[in-house]
Write an enzyme that holds these catalytic residues in place. Structure first.
Site, short mmCIF file in Angstrom:
data_model
loop_
_atom_site.label_atom_id
_atom_site.label_comp_id
_atom_site.label_asym_id
_atom_site.label_seq_id
_atom_site.Cartn_x
_atom_site.Cartn_y
_atom_site.Cartn_z
N HIS A 146 0.83 -1.21 0.00
CA HIS A 146 0.00 0.00 0.00
C HIS A 146 0.87 1.26 0.00
CE1 HIS A 146 -3.78 2.17 1.21
NE2 HIS A 146 -2.89 3.01 1.71
N GLU A 147 1.84 1.31 0.89
CA GLU A 147 2.67 2.51 1.03
C GLU A 147 3.66 2.66 -0.11
OE1 GLU A 147 1.93 4.79 3.09
OE2 GLU A 147 0.37 3.52 3.94
N HIS A 150 1.87 4.69 -2.65
CA HIS A 150 1.89 6.13 -2.35
C HIS A 150 3.25 6.75 -2.67
CE1 HIS A 150 -2.04 6.23 -0.60
NE2 HIS A 150 -1.74 5.50 0.47
#
Length: 477
Positions: A146-147, A150
């Site tokens: 997920h990160e 980003h």
């Protein structure tokens, strides 16, 4: 429930960490060196929260963010569209889950929750303690993916990347990326959306990849396992009511729950759901057998309104109800195993009329929500389980039957993660590989002076294909 030693260990560990942190920061002689040490290693400590941040991976993030700019632009633009659509879908999903929860709370007879798309996972309640390592590992992996989304999207949009980190909140792991706030505020709203939606987009791709691996598992594991033959038991706790001469054994293959055939894990859950929702089934018994086995007993009502006609001390007899042409409510205390063995399942007396032999459909008279379930695991004698079906529903089982004696012996003798039982690297497997399902991602903005941290929390719901200890709260015959 969560074992008390685990709770004491977690709380005691955090108290010790916080106490040590407070003492070191309060010491005049150690404060400066301790804070320098925390700053050097990127550590920060607060109550029930430990955080680590580093710039070691910045070069790798910049390499990913500058790789094929046109492709990344298209990739994160698709992710932005998906994120916007998923936002509205999440509102619908949460609304449906809320309605299901309220209905469940207001219903006197709760039904099975197999149809719920989103469920809260509570360690020790509906997640076995033995699976916590796999559960937290899966959360950490999904958090890192997920990160990374980003971070790569931010570099693609020319936002300065300060670092990547991992944190632990109580016992739950997570990840975050540190971005420069000023740069993030200067870019256009569309560029910001690409960054914000990148994490959810990456988790969606991870979920699709996991489903593909799950779909291909029969082919991948064919040299070692095969499926479609039943639900396999690989461990039974010594203190479990299912452990005994007429219970379940390691290596047993469950093929039927009542008259419902079981070929895989989905069938196991589906059969238990049907048994929970429908009324208790009966069993065909001839009039001669009924007269021979029954004996006089006092009939009385329980507090919930159901009828009992057997002694409370009996572990082999059950009160059965039936009807004839003269009386629609008759009761008999009968030995459960003799009545049920080789008997046909029925709902009414009409289901038992064959060969012109007078027969009755006798139904166990049990407490509300309690069921008598005949568990077939040939070649052993059937196990007769009396209790709430949901207690069996939360028993994780496997549909993968070992094709190699080497795999089977290794799995039972040492319970170690072996190449035969650890094919998929993403997760939790001891007898099979897992699938990550129904991953709902949320992220929030935590602004600090001169920086912006994107942190990720996840609600993780999955289907576990791993054998655990069978612990039934009731008993068997």
């Amino acid at each position: 429930m969560i074992p008390v030693p685990v709770v004491v260990t977690v709380l005691g560990g955090w108290c010790a960490v916080y106490l040590a942190d407070t003492l070191l920061k309060s010491s005049n002689s150690l404060k400066a060196s301790y804070e320098d040490w925390l700053l050097t290693y990127g550590l920060s400590v607060s109550p029930f929260h430990l955080r680590w941040q580093t710039a070691l991976f910045n070069r790798q993030f910049y390499n990913w963010g500058r790789w094929k700019p046109k492709f990344l632009y298209l990739w994160f633009s698709i992710g932005m569209v998906f994120g916007i659509v998923a936002m509205f879908g999440s509102v619908i999903l949460l609304g449906k889950t809320l309605l299901q929860t309220l209905t469940q709370m207001l219903t006197e007879a709760p039904k099975a929750q197999n149809d719920r798309m989103l469920q809260v996972v509570v360690p020790g309640v509906n997640l076995p303690i033995s699976q916590l390592t796999y559960f937290f590992s899966a959360i950490l992996i999904s958090g890192v993916i997920h990160e990374v989304g980003h971070g790569v999207a931010a570099i693609r949009e020319q936002v300065r990347f300060n670092g990547f980190g991992i944190f632990i909140f109580i016992v739950y792991p997570g990840a975050f990326v540190d971005l420069f706030t000023t740069h993030l505020q200067l870019i256009s709203p569309v560029q910001q959306l690409r960054i914000f939606c990148a994490g959810v987009w990456h988790n969606f791709v991870l979920g699709v990849a996991s489903f593909m691996v799950l779909f291909l598992l029969p082919a991948i594991l064919f040299p070692f396992y095969y499926t479609g033959v039943g639900a396999l038991v690989t461990e039974v706790a010594e203190d479990s009511p299912a452990n005994g001469p007429r219970g379940l054994f390691v290596g047993d293959l469950v093929t039927n729950l009542q008259d419902c055939p079981v070929y895989n894990v989905e069938d196991w859950n589906s059969c238990l759901g049907d048994i929970s929702e429908k009324s208790q089934v009966g069993y065909c018994v001839s009039a001669a057998t009924l007269q021979q086995l029954s004996f006089p007993a006092r009939v009385y009502r329980r507090l919930d309104g159901t009828v009992e006609c057997c002694s409370n001390n009996s572990l082999t007899d059950i009160c059965f109800s039936y009807s004839n042409k003269l009386d629609s409510h008759m009761y008999a205390c009968l030995p459960a195993r003799k009545v049920i063995e080789a008997s046909k399942v029925c709902r009414t007396n009409m289901d038992c009329h064959k060969d012109f032999v007078p027969s009755f459909c006798v139904t166990p008279s049990l407490e509300n929500q309690t069921r008598l379930i005949r568990v077939k695991h040939p070649p052993h004698i059937d196990m007769l389980y009396v209790g709430h079906p949901m207690h069996l529903q939360y028993t994780a089982i496997t549909e993968w039957f070992p094709n190699s004696p080497w795999c089977w012996q290794t799995q039972n003798a040492t319970q170690v993660e072996h190449p035969c039982t650890n094919i998929v690297p993403s997760g939790r497997s001891q007898t099979t590989a897992p699938a990550l399902k129904n991953l709902l991602e949320t992220f929030d903005m935590q602004s600090t002076e001169g920086s912006c941290t994107l942190s990720k929390n996840s609600v993780y719901s999955n289907k576990v294909f791993k054998i655990m200890t069978l612990q039934f709260s009731s008993h068997y015959f």
